[in-house]
Scaffold this motif. Structure first.
Motif, short mmCIF file in Angstrom:
data_model
loop_
_atom_site.label_atom_id
_atom_site.label_comp_id
_atom_site.label_asym_id
_atom_site.label_seq_id
_atom_site.Cartn_x
_atom_site.Cartn_y
_atom_site.Cartn_z
N ASN A 31 -51.10 63.19 -9.19
CA ASN A 31 -51.86 63.62 -10.19
C ASN A 31 -51.64 65.06 -9.79
OD1 ASN A 31 -53.07 61.41 -10.68
ND2 ASN A 31 -55.26 61.54 -9.44
N ILE A 32 -49.73 65.93 -9.95
CA ILE A 32 -50.03 66.94 -9.76
C ILE A 32 -50.41 67.78 -11.43
CG2 ILE A 32 -48.02 68.64 -10.37
CD1 ILE A 32 -48.76 66.77 -7.42
N ARG A 33 -50.88 68.63 -11.77
CA ARG A 33 -51.18 68.88 -12.79
C ARG A 33 -50.44 70.05 -13.36
NH1 ARG A 33 -56.22 73.31 -12.08
NH2 ARG A 33 -54.58 73.95 -10.07
N VAL A 131 -54.79 70.71 -6.29
CA VAL A 131 -56.70 71.34 -5.58
C VAL A 131 -57.67 70.66 -4.90
CG1 VAL A 131 -59.11 71.49 -6.76
CG2 VAL A 131 -57.01 72.81 -7.99
N THR A 132 -57.58 69.24 -5.70
CA THR A 132 -57.75 67.91 -4.21
C THR A 132 -56.75 66.99 -3.13
OG1 THR A 132 -57.44 66.36 -5.85
CG2 THR A 132 -59.99 67.76 -5.87
N GLY A 133 -56.35 67.26 -3.58
CA GLY A 133 -54.38 66.72 -1.86
C GLY A 133 -54.09 65.57 -2.63
N VAL A 134 -54.11 65.07 -1.65
CA VAL A 134 -54.34 63.50 -2.03
C VAL A 134 -54.89 62.54 -1.95
CG1 VAL A 134 -52.51 61.80 -0.26
CG2 VAL A 134 -51.79 63.54 -0.83
N GLU A 135 -55.26 61.51 -2.69
CA GLU A 135 -57.01 60.48 -2.77
C GLU A 135 -56.98 60.25 -1.11
OE1 GLU A 135 -58.93 60.79 -5.03
OE2 GLU A 135 -57.79 62.72 -6.67
N GLN A 136 -57.87 60.17 -1.13
CA GLN A 136 -58.56 59.01 -0.22
C GLN A 136 -58.06 57.60 0.39
OE1 GLN A 136 -60.00 60.67 2.79
NE2 GLN A 136 -59.34 58.78 3.80
#
Length: 179
Positions: A31-33, A131-136
């Motif tokens: 999910n890279i913007r 912004v949010t990094g790697v998803e949990q």
């Protein structure tokens, strides 16, 4: 000292790159913007002869104008594959014998300078959203996490910068084999 000419750099053609033995490292982008960041990762993957870049989620995929602008042709030399989500990519990598590490700040993460991967190991690294990094949920699927130690006030890096730092730290063990 004299700057080397393009001929003296012994650069590989796209075909030579594709036929070359690769460093067994795959970069997973989640999910890279910014397509510019993706292009930069392609260029780094080419520079260090990486096996592939896996592009997941809503990240832009080649052909794309902004990827092309920063990749400077590396999107044509580096193998890439798209996935609906990073979980699918991680599962495939693990089935193919890769150890998968999220690049993230989490409890009990390995510090990058403490990682000691052998040249016979197949490694994949997951880099997340700006912004949010790697998803949990993706972190939970990985074999572990690697953190880049940071000493200043800010404790985050642009993903293209983080990719370059981590890729080099892993690849430098392979340099004698490829020189």
């Amino acid at each position: 000292m004299r700057k080397l000419s393009m001929d003296e750099l012994n650069r590989k053609s796209v075909e030579e790159f594709k036929e070359s033995e690769k460093v067994p490292l795959i970069v997973v982008l989640e999910n890279i913007r910014s397509a510019y960041n993706i292009g930069s990762v392609f260029r780094t993957a080419d520079a260090f002869l990486l096996e592939a870049v896996y592009i997941c989620g809503y990240s832009a995929k080649p052909p794309h104008k902004e990827i092309k602008k920063t990749a400077l042709g590396a999107e044509d030399s580096v193998h890439w594959k798209g996935f609906a989500n990073a979980g699918e990519a991680v599962e495939e990598l693990k089935q193919d014998g890769y150890k998968v590490f999220a690049i993230e700040q989490v409890e009990n993460s390995l510090k990058l300078h403490q990682c000691n991967f052998g040249t016979n190991e197949k490694i994949a690294i997951v880099l997340g959203n700006e912004v949010t990094g790697v998803e949990q949920s993706t972190i939970a699927l990985c074999n572990g996490t690697i953190e880049i130690p940071q000493l200043g006030m800010k404790h985050s890096l642009n993903i293209a910068t983080a990719a370059g730092v981590v890729i080099w730290e892993i690849v430098r063990n392979f340099v004698p084999k490829f020189m």
